[in-house]
Design an enzyme around this catalytic site. Sequence first.
Site, PDB file in Angstrom:
ATOM      1  N   CYS A  28       0.859  -1.178   0.000  1.00 39.45           N
ATOM      2  CA  CYS A  28       0.000   0.000   0.000  1.00 39.45           C
ATOM      3  C   CYS A  28       0.900   1.234   0.000  1.00 39.45           C
ATOM      4  O   CYS A  28       2.125   1.125   0.110  1.00 39.45           O
ATOM      5  CB  CYS A  28      -0.876  -0.001   1.246  1.00 39.45           C
ATOM      6  SG  CYS A  28       0.105  -0.009   2.772  1.00 39.45           S
TER       7      CYS A  28
ATOM      8  N   HIS B  59       5.806  -5.185   8.590  1.00 38.20           N
ATOM      9  CA  HIS B  59       5.861  -6.566   9.052  1.00 38.20           C
ATOM     10  C   HIS B  59       6.042  -7.534   7.885  1.00 38.20           C
ATOM     11  O   HIS B  59       5.100  -8.186   7.450  1.00 38.20           O
ATOM     12  CB  HIS B  59       4.600  -6.904   9.852  1.00 38.20           C
ATOM     13  CG  HIS B  59       4.620  -6.316  11.225  1.00 38.20           C
ATOM     14  ND1 HIS B  59       3.499  -6.064  11.967  1.00 38.20           N
ATOM     15  CD2 HIS B  59       5.665  -5.924  12.013  1.00 38.20           C
ATOM     16  CE1 HIS B  59       3.847  -5.556  13.145  1.00 38.20           C
ATOM     17  NE2 HIS B  59       5.154  -5.450  13.180  1.00 38.20           N
TER      18      HIS B  59
ATOM     19  N   CYS C 140       2.751   5.684   8.859  1.00 37.95           N
ATOM     20  CA  CYS C 140       1.788   5.868   7.770  1.00 37.95           C
ATOM     21  C   CYS C 140       0.896   7.069   8.075  1.00 37.95           C
ATOM     22  O   CYS C 140       0.386   7.194   9.195  1.00 37.95           O
ATOM     23  CB  CYS C 140       0.918   4.621   7.642  1.00 37.95           C
ATOM     24  SG  CYS C 140      -0.412   4.871   6.450  1.00 37.95           S
TER      25      CYS C 140
ATOM     26  N   HIS D 241      -0.022  -5.069  19.439  1.00 38.00           N
ATOM     27  CA  HIS D 241       0.412  -4.719  18.073  1.00 38.00           C
ATOM     28  C   HIS D 241       1.053  -3.333  18.121  1.00 38.00           C
ATOM     29  O   HIS D 241       0.559  -2.440  18.816  1.00 38.00           O
ATOM     30  CB  HIS D 241      -0.792  -4.719  17.122  1.00 38.00           C
ATOM     31  CG  HIS D 241      -0.397  -4.532  15.680  1.00 38.00           C
ATOM     32  ND1 HIS D 241      -0.153  -3.286  15.143  1.00 38.00           N
ATOM     33  CD2 HIS D 241      -0.177  -5.414  14.685  1.00 38.00           C
ATOM     34  CE1 HIS D 241       0.198  -3.425  13.868  1.00 38.00           C
ATOM     35  NE2 HIS D 241       0.195  -4.703  13.565  1.00 38.00           N
TER      36      HIS D 241
ATOM     37  N   GLU E 241       1.084  -0.807  16.248  1.00 36.95           N
ATOM     38  CA  GLU E 241       0.219   0.334  15.928  1.00 36.95           C
ATOM     39  C   GLU E 241      -0.633   0.711  17.153  1.00 36.95           C
ATOM     40  O   GLU E 241      -0.817   1.893  17.455  1.00 36.95           O
ATOM     41  CB  GLU E 241      -0.694   0.026  14.735  1.00 36.95           C
ATOM     42  CG  GLU E 241      -1.543   1.237  14.356  1.00 36.95           C
ATOM     43  CD  GLU E 241      -2.567   0.971  13.274  1.00 36.95           C
ATOM     44  OE1 GLU E 241      -3.637   1.603  13.311  1.00 36.95           O
ATOM     45  OE2 GLU E 241      -2.304   0.124  12.382  1.00 36.95           O
TER      46      GLU E 241
ATOM     47  N   THR F 235      -5.857   0.587  12.038  1.00 39.98           N
ATOM     48  CA  THR F 235      -6.135   0.759  10.597  1.00 39.98           C
ATOM     49  C   THR F 235      -6.216  -0.559   9.826  1.00 39.98           C
ATOM     50  O   THR F 235      -6.666  -0.578   8.687  1.00 39.98           O
ATOM     51  CB  THR F 235      -5.037   1.617   9.923  1.00 39.98           C
ATOM     52  OG1 THR F 235      -3.776   0.945  10.065  1.00 39.98           O
ATOM     53  CG2 THR F 235      -4.964   3.009  10.528  1.00 39.98           C
TER      54      THR F 235
ATOM     55  N   SER G 201       1.850  -9.897  10.704  1.00 44.91           N
ATOM     56  CA  SER G 201       1.264  -8.799   9.925  1.00 44.91           C
ATOM     57  C   SER G 201      -0.244  -8.823  10.119  1.00 44.91           C
ATOM     58  O   SER G 201      -0.929  -9.719   9.627  1.00 44.91           O
ATOM     59  CB  SER G 201       1.614  -8.971   8.439  1.00 44.91           C
ATOM     60  OG  SER G 201       0.721  -8.221   7.638  1.00 44.91           O
TER      61      SER G 201
ATOM     62  N   ASN H 281      -2.738  -7.013   8.918  1.00 45.29           N
ATOM     63  CA  ASN H 281      -3.629  -6.964   7.749  1.00 45.29           C
ATOM     64  C   ASN H 281      -3.599  -8.270   6.961  1.00 45.29           C
ATOM     65  O   ASN H 281      -4.604  -8.678   6.390  1.00 45.29           O
ATOM     66  CB  ASN H 281      -3.323  -5.739   6.870  1.00 45.29           C
ATOM     67  CG  ASN H 281      -2.118  -5.934   5.986  1.00 45.29           C
ATOM     68  OD1 ASN H 281      -2.209  -6.504   4.898  1.00 45.29           O
ATOM     69  ND2 ASN H 281      -0.963  -5.472   6.450  1.00 45.29           N
TER      70      ASN H 281
END
Length: 318
Positions: free
Chosen positions: A22, A51, A106, A134, A136, A175, A233, A235
Amino acid sequence: MSHSAACRPPLTVLLATPRGFCAGVDRAIQIVERAIQKYGAPVYVRHEIVHNRHVVERLKTLGAVFVEELSECPTDRPVVFSAHGVPKSAPAEAKARKMLYLDATCPLVSKVHVEAGRHFEAGREILLIGHAGHPEVVGTLGQLPDGAVTLIETVEDARAFTPRDPANLAFITQTTLSVDDTAEVVAALRDRFPAIAASHKEDICYATTNRQEAVKAVAARSDVLMVLGIANSSNSVRLAEVGRRAGGEAYLIDDAEGLDLAWLAGAAVVGVTAGASAPEVLVQGVIERLAQSFEVSIEEIDAARETVIFKLPKVLVS
């Protein structure tokens, strides 16, 4: 005996689009590469930049040194903060030690940090929907004083939570969550607290949403789904979950070596996608591996077209 083309069973590979990198990941990797070009090696990176083991290993060969804490970095070398974002204590410590730091957070994660600050300034109690531990989540929790934000991981958490004032609540999210799972958690919160404030725009990012939509389209037509991505990861793990929920068998693999041909027994159609931190070269590797055993035909399944590009920090563009 050698497999002639005639012996190889046919296999349709459905490639999900969009897949892979992304804009935030692309930018973060470029920040590390450009920092090494500009300042020479070594450049330190706090936490894996994204990741993915393959990305991290490649950057190590260029001169990146990955550490978990700023205390492991010397003060005379640049340090890059990973795409996942960092608690406020990280830039504060870097400034105190007079370090040159580059923030590869990001922009869509930074947007969530801004939302958190906005709710806090407005005096609201904040709920963060996300996964404990995590990076984030650690970074977002670390934007505000201890106790300002409560982590909600599940629908059960949403049902059990007791607010200080039910009329003065807000929620934000990580996110990279499952769009569908998050909708269930949000529904449980709204059911209990109709006045709960939300972000101006969905916190789950465009790339996560698009990749999950693409996986649904592919999974619906596939006997087996391969998701390229590393187990840490978020996502990527969610993509495999979304694939399973759409009714398919789904496997999360690091690369072509993680592919077990036994999974494909009796399969005619295999779906392939990649998490937002997985390089496209890994997808090609899987296709090459499949082509050794099957007569492969490739079909791209188009979902959204992504045109998002994030600017690099000014110091690296000059």
